[in-house]
Write a protein that holds these residues in place. Structure first.
Motif, PDB file in Angstrom:
ATOM      1  N   ARG A  41       0.913  -1.257  -0.289  1.00  0.00           N
ATOM      2  CA  ARG A  41       0.006  -0.236  -0.037  1.00  0.00           C
ATOM      3  C   ARG A  41       1.298   0.863  -0.180  1.00  0.00           C
ATOM      4  N   VAL A  47      -1.755   5.377  -4.482  1.00  0.00           N
ATOM      5  CA  VAL A  47      -2.878   4.575  -4.156  1.00  0.00           C
ATOM      6  C   VAL A  47      -3.168   5.241  -2.332  1.00  0.00           C
ATOM      7  N   PRO A  48      -3.882   5.975  -2.380  1.00  0.00           N
ATOM      8  CA  PRO A  48      -4.652   6.244  -1.109  1.00  0.00           C
ATOM      9  C   PRO A  48      -4.174   5.558   0.441  1.00  0.00           C
ATOM     10  N   THR A  50      -6.220   5.137   2.888  1.00  0.00           N
ATOM     11  CA  THR A  50      -6.908   5.112   3.172  1.00  0.00           C
ATOM     12  C   THR A  50      -7.490   3.782   2.783  1.00  0.00           C
ATOM     13  N   SER A  51      -6.848   3.415   1.450  1.00  0.00           N
ATOM     14  CA  SER A  51      -6.712   2.374   0.757  1.00  0.00           C
ATOM     15  C   SER A  51      -6.539   0.835   1.593  1.00  0.00           C
ATOM     16  N   GLY A  52      -6.871  -0.287   1.535  1.00  0.00           N
ATOM     17  CA  GLY A  52      -6.804  -1.449   1.977  1.00  0.00           C
ATOM     18  C   GLY A  52      -6.918  -1.155   3.256  1.00  0.00           C
ATOM     19  N   HIS A  53      -7.099  -0.199   4.322  1.00  0.00           N
ATOM     20  CA  HIS A  53      -7.620  -0.598   5.709  1.00  0.00           C
ATOM     21  C   HIS A  53      -8.351  -1.183   6.207  1.00  0.00           C
TER      22      HIS A  53
END
Length: 110
Positions: A41, A47-48, A50-53
């Protein structure tokens, strides 16, 4: 000690340390996966944060579940040692070397 008790004790001497080791292996595997997910990530451009949080939270939950399992297996180990003392007359001061070195008495680990 009866032959059946002797066979049961031998199985437990083999199976308890094996279970402890496998739980540790699973914890290491999940921890490595966590490292890979967070690194991917971070290192993927665009990729922000918050992605995959949600995925990371699930992995953290899985890690904690494995830590809980590990503690339960250690308690089972201690319980079995006590049962061995009470029922089979074992004078166990420490577990077999394959179980790993523990510097504190088992109840303190709980």
């Amino acid at each position: 000690m009866s032959k059946e008790t002797s066979f049961a004790a031998a199985r437990l001497e083999r199976d308890v340390p094996a279970a402890e080791g496998r739980v540790d292996d699973a914890l290491i595997a999940v921890s490595s996966l966590m490292t890979s997910v967070v690194t991917a990530r971070r290192d993927t451009i665009g990729v922000p944060a918050t992605s995959g949080h949600a995925t990371i939270r699930r992995l953290a939950k899985a890690q904690m579940a494995l830590v809980d399992v590990s503690g339960d297996i250690l308690r089972v180990h201690g319980d079995l040692v006590q049962i061995g003392r009470e029922t089979a007359g074992y004078d166990l001061h420490e577990c077999p070397a394959i179980a790993g070195a523990v510097s504190e008495p088992l109840p303190a680990a709980a």
